[in-house]
Design a protein around this motif. Sequence first.
Motif, mmCIF file in Angstrom:
data_model
loop_
_atom_site.group_PDB
_atom_site.id
_atom_site.type_symbol
_atom_site.label_atom_id
_atom_site.label_comp_id
_atom_site.label_asym_id
_atom_site.label_seq_id
_atom_site.Cartn_x
_atom_site.Cartn_y
_atom_site.Cartn_z
ATOM 1 N N GLN A 30 -2.558 7.897 -15.532
ATOM 2 C CA GLN A 30 -2.668 6.758 -16.923
ATOM 3 C C GLN A 30 -2.957 5.993 -16.404
ATOM 4 O O GLN A 30 -2.570 4.410 -17.158
ATOM 5 C CB GLN A 30 -1.337 7.141 -17.425
ATOM 6 N N ALA A 31 -2.656 5.524 -15.576
ATOM 7 C CA ALA A 31 -2.784 4.105 -14.324
ATOM 8 C C ALA A 31 -3.439 4.477 -13.822
ATOM 9 O O ALA A 31 -3.496 5.105 -12.848
ATOM 10 C CB ALA A 31 -1.541 3.070 -14.925
ATOM 11 N N PRO A 32 -4.228 3.187 -13.008
ATOM 12 C CA PRO A 32 -5.340 2.716 -11.823
ATOM 13 C C PRO A 32 -4.068 2.564 -10.702
ATOM 14 O O PRO A 32 -3.477 2.219 -10.926
ATOM 15 C CB PRO A 32 -6.121 2.383 -12.476
ATOM 16 N N TYR A 33 -4.420 3.039 -9.666
ATOM 17 C CA TYR A 33 -3.831 3.844 -8.205
ATOM 18 C C TYR A 33 -3.849 2.362 -8.095
ATOM 19 O O TYR A 33 -2.870 2.043 -7.140
ATOM 20 C CB TYR A 33 -4.420 4.595 -7.526
ATOM 21 N N GLU A 34 -5.242 1.761 -8.388
ATOM 22 C CA GLU A 34 -4.825 0.181 -7.560
ATOM 23 C C GLU A 34 -3.864 -0.751 -7.800
ATOM 24 O O GLU A 34 -3.428 -1.699 -7.452
ATOM 25 C CB GLU A 34 -5.881 -1.172 -7.929
ATOM 26 N N GLU A 48 -10.243 8.563 0.059
ATOM 27 C CA GLU A 48 -9.615 9.634 -1.217
ATOM 28 C C GLU A 48 -7.941 10.395 -0.757
ATOM 29 O O GLU A 48 -7.583 10.129 -1.107
ATOM 30 C CB GLU A 48 -10.889 10.694 -1.292
ATOM 31 N N TYR A 49 -8.186 10.526 0.775
ATOM 32 C CA TYR A 49 -6.856 10.689 1.226
ATOM 33 C C TYR A 49 -5.639 10.101 0.915
ATOM 34 O O TYR A 49 -4.605 9.904 0.672
ATOM 35 C CB TYR A 49 -6.972 11.059 2.566
ATOM 36 N N ALA A 50 -6.310 8.134 0.767
ATOM 37 C CA ALA A 50 -5.345 7.158 1.017
ATOM 38 C C ALA A 50 -4.753 7.816 -0.165
ATOM 39 O O ALA A 50 -4.211 7.089 -0.611
ATOM 40 C CB ALA A 50 -5.615 5.975 1.509
ATOM 41 N N ILE A 51 -5.702 7.368 -1.161
ATOM 42 C CA ILE A 51 -5.884 7.424 -2.812
ATOM 43 C C ILE A 51 -4.547 9.174 -3.266
ATOM 44 O O ILE A 51 -3.383 8.478 -3.892
ATOM 45 C CB ILE A 51 -6.934 7.568 -3.921
ATOM 46 N N HIS A 52 -4.703 9.996 -3.045
ATOM 47 C CA HIS A 52 -4.226 11.091 -2.811
ATOM 48 C C HIS A 52 -3.166 10.900 -2.505
ATOM 49 O O HIS A 52 -1.672 11.160 -3.366
ATOM 50 C CB HIS A 52 -4.788 12.525 -2.431
ATOM 51 N N LYS A 53 -2.467 10.414 -1.110
ATOM 52 C CA LYS A 53 -1.806 10.385 -1.100
ATOM 53 C C LYS A 53 -0.314 8.864 -1.525
ATOM 54 O O LYS A 53 0.192 8.821 -2.086
ATOM 55 C CB LYS A 53 -1.311 9.811 0.735
ATOM 56 N N ILE A 54 -0.956 7.264 -1.824
ATOM 57 C CA ILE A 54 -0.622 7.183 -3.156
ATOM 58 C C ILE A 54 0.285 7.568 -4.080
ATOM 59 O O ILE A 54 1.445 7.374 -4.271
ATOM 60 C CB ILE A 54 -1.451 5.540 -3.549
ATOM 61 N N PHE A 116 2.765 -0.259 -3.031
ATOM 62 C CA PHE A 116 3.014 -0.165 -1.677
ATOM 63 C C PHE A 116 1.571 -0.954 -1.210
ATOM 64 O O PHE A 116 0.570 -1.475 -1.400
ATOM 65 C CB PHE A 116 2.436 1.429 -1.683
ATOM 66 N N PRO A 117 1.947 -1.206 0.090
ATOM 67 C CA PRO A 117 0.882 -1.801 1.429
ATOM 68 C C PRO A 117 -0.536 -1.181 0.855
ATOM 69 O O PRO A 117 -0.707 0.014 0.959
ATOM 70 C CB PRO A 117 1.399 -1.445 2.998
ATOM 71 N N ASN A 118 -1.144 -2.414 1.218
ATOM 72 C CA ASN A 118 -2.340 -1.743 1.885
ATOM 73 C C ASN A 118 -2.742 -0.481 2.778
ATOM 74 O O ASN A 118 -2.596 -1.446 3.722
ATOM 75 C CB ASN A 118 -3.819 -2.149 0.738
#
Length: 147
Positions: A30-34, A48-54, A116-118
Amino acid sequence: KKLFAAQMWETAYDAIEDQIRTCSAVYNNQAPYESIVVGGDGGKLMSEYAIHKIRMQCHFIAKCLQIRLDHPTNELDWRGCCREGVKALKKNGNIMANNADTVMGWCRSFREERKFPNPSNGKAGLLPFFRPILMQLCTFKHMPRNV
């Protein structure tokens, strides 16, 4: 209050509810991971893995914080809440975290700025010198965005 990084105008309860809302919105798309990554991901350098992990970290944090709200402090401490959250999510097949300490570490890195840290800063597989060049190259539609 300090454990959950409440702002000056917030109670600890308000801070927990806000963090649950933020994490749930990202986990449920509902909100962007960014929105919860320090500095965002404007160049789409996160894998894609980093986005999934977040997203999974958000799910674990929201679950543990909800357990914190649902149980009195004399019944469960924060480590116990994290332990219960990991146990509940593992039953559903979420295996990103195996123990409470992992989730507690994620919470520590998230709670101050509620971001989260980038993960692409300093370890995206490229030297920092090449990142601006890659971002320019990624503007072409035929180029992959995740490196």
